[in-house]
Design a protein around this motif. Structure first.
Motif, PDB file in Angstrom:
ATOM      1  N   PHE A   1     -22.176  40.633  17.127  1.00 45.03           N
ATOM      2  CA  PHE A   1     -21.846  39.320  17.694  1.00 45.03           C
ATOM      3  C   PHE A   1     -23.113  38.508  17.933  1.00 45.03           C
ATOM      4  O   PHE A   1     -24.165  39.064  18.277  1.00 45.03           O
ATOM      5  CB  PHE A   1     -21.089  39.493  19.011  1.00 45.03           C
ATOM      6  CG  PHE A   1     -19.618  39.728  18.848  1.00 45.03           C
ATOM      7  CD1 PHE A   1     -18.693  38.990  19.561  1.00 45.03           C
ATOM      8  CD2 PHE A   1     -19.136  40.688  17.972  1.00 45.03           C
ATOM      9  CE1 PHE A   1     -17.340  39.196  19.415  1.00 45.03           C
ATOM     10  CE2 PHE A   1     -17.782  40.915  17.815  1.00 45.03           C
ATOM     11  CZ  PHE A   1     -16.876  40.161  18.540  1.00 45.03           C
TER      12      PHE A   1
ATOM     13  N   SER B   1     -16.079  36.305  12.745  1.00 45.15           N
ATOM     14  CA  SER B   1     -15.150  36.329  11.609  1.00 45.15           C
ATOM     15  C   SER B   1     -15.776  35.669  10.386  1.00 45.15           C
ATOM     16  O   SER B   1     -15.659  36.177   9.257  1.00 45.15           O
ATOM     17  CB  SER B   1     -13.849  35.604  11.975  1.00 45.15           C
ATOM     18  OG  SER B   1     -13.181  36.242  13.041  1.00 45.15           O
TER      19      SER B   1
ATOM     20  N   SER C   1      -9.106  36.774  16.761  1.00 48.57           N
ATOM     21  CA  SER C   1      -9.445  36.781  18.177  1.00 48.57           C
ATOM     22  C   SER C   1     -10.124  38.088  18.572  1.00 48.57           C
ATOM     23  O   SER C   1      -9.726  39.179  18.145  1.00 48.57           O
ATOM     24  CB  SER C   1      -8.178  36.601  19.010  1.00 48.57           C
ATOM     25  OG  SER C   1      -8.426  36.875  20.379  1.00 48.57           O
ATOM     26  N   GLY C   2     -11.130  37.975  19.435  1.00 50.83           N
ATOM     27  CA  GLY C   2     -11.811  39.152  19.939  1.00 50.83           C
ATOM     28  C   GLY C   2     -11.089  39.832  21.083  1.00 50.83           C
ATOM     29  O   GLY C   2     -11.591  40.827  21.621  1.00 50.83           O
TER      30      GLY C   2
ATOM     31  N   ASP D   1     -16.069  34.977  18.509  1.00 50.24           N
ATOM     32  CA  ASP D   1     -15.185  35.666  17.569  1.00 50.24           C
ATOM     33  C   ASP D   1     -14.943  34.832  16.316  1.00 50.24           C
ATOM     34  O   ASP D   1     -14.776  35.379  15.219  1.00 50.24           O
ATOM     35  CB  ASP D   1     -13.862  36.066  18.216  1.00 50.24           C
ATOM     36  CG  ASP D   1     -13.216  34.963  19.038  1.00 50.24           C
ATOM     37  OD1 ASP D   1     -13.695  33.813  19.017  1.00 50.24           O
ATOM     38  OD2 ASP D   1     -12.205  35.251  19.719  1.00 50.24           O
TER      39      ASP D   1
END
Length: 310
Positions: free
Chosen positions: A178, A192, A161-162, A188
């Protein structure tokens, strides 16, 4: 000695949350830099966050428009790296973390510079909000790692999670930052996946904890659970955008076929009372499915085709 640290927070009409959470975190952690990116919402909000940043000694980056979460993070990290930061703590406006937990994260990061680290994230009641998550390739469902027993043997990708994330400068550069196409939500998950694809690693560090006041920036109004139209739209659309960017043709088609079932699950996160006046959530769902289905050919397939043509 710990690497130079910057806390990066993206603000969108949430100065009150920064006063409540970021002031406390920055006072305790004492990072080298605090970078607040203001995604444009109004002149009054920019004035308020500017006054707060000046009082606290934060570095304010004012975007000329609302760049979305990913765009705001990218702008903030760019500034943090220019200031000399080597560890970047991404933090939601409605999240806080202690100095001891940051120390633990930085200690882990000092030995693995090609990795991204998440603390154990609790909600304001002390319940686990995030301790690692998976996205399942068969249908795009996301679940906590604690629920893996429900789907044994299925192919899944982990993601972090961001809401609270420690990213090293090396990991940031290898990932490319991002993806701004998402604007809000699922960036996110995408980030990842690209970290792993570039040879990096993802870790949840349970010895470190953060507090997240879930939905502080998206709740329509307490005590309702209903979410904003933006929450519904981007969660529904971006699931299909992620499929187009990362999956092969067969998996992407399965996600597309399940678009309405997935949209229903997203809408139910806001509770059933909202359907007494259903126009706004249903409008968001329709737009999300329509626009998400517009991503027809998976980008991963296009990249492979381009490589073969070369």
């Amino acid at each position: 000695m710990a690497a130079p640290l910057a806390i990066v927070v993206v603000n969108f009409a949430s100065t009150g949350l920064l006063r409540q959470h970021l002031v406390k975190t920055a006072t305790d952690v004492r990072p080298d830099h605090v970078v607040v990116v203001d995604n444009w919402s109004s002149r009054a909000e920019l004035d308020h966050v500017g006054q707060l940043a000046r009082r606290q000694g934060w570095d304010l980056v004012a975007a000329e428009s609302n760049l979305g979460f990913g765009g705001g993070v990218n702008l903030g990290v760019q500034r943090a790296l220019q200031l000399g930061a080597e560890d970047i703590l991404l933090l939601n406006p409605d999240a806080s973390i202690s100095a001891e937990s940051v120390r633990i994260l930085q200690e882990r990061a000092s030995t693995e510079r090609d990795a991204v680290f998440s603390p154990l994230v609790l909600d304001s009641d002390g319940k686990v909000w995030f301790d690692g998550a998976d996205v399942y390739l068969s249908d795009g469902v996301t679940r906590s790692v604690r629920k893996r027993f429900e789907r044994p043997g299925e192919v899944r990708w982990e993601w972090l999670s961001g809401a609270c994330l420690l990213v090293t400068d090396a990991a940031w550069r290898m990932s490319g930052g991002f993806d701004e196409d998402y604007f809000l939500y699922w960036e996110d998950v995408d980030f990842s996946r690209r970290i792993v694809g570039a040879g990096g690693s993802l870790y949840v560090v349970p010895e470190a904890t953060a507090i997240h006041d879930e939905g502080g920036t998206q709740r329509v109004g307490a005590p309702q659970r209903a979410k904003s139209e933006g929450y519904y739209y981007y969660n529904i659309r971006n699931r299909l955008l992620f499929a187009a960017k990362h999956l092969d043709t067969d998996d992407a088609r399965r996600w597309r076929r399940g678009a309405w079932a997935s949209a229903r699950e997203v809408l139910l996160r806001g509770g059933r009372r909202q359907f007494l006046r259903p126009w706004k959530p249903l409008r968001a769902a329709f737009r999300g499915v329509r626009d998400g289905r517009g991503y027809s050919v998976p980008e991963a397939v296009r990249r492979r085709q381009g490589a073969m043509d070369d």
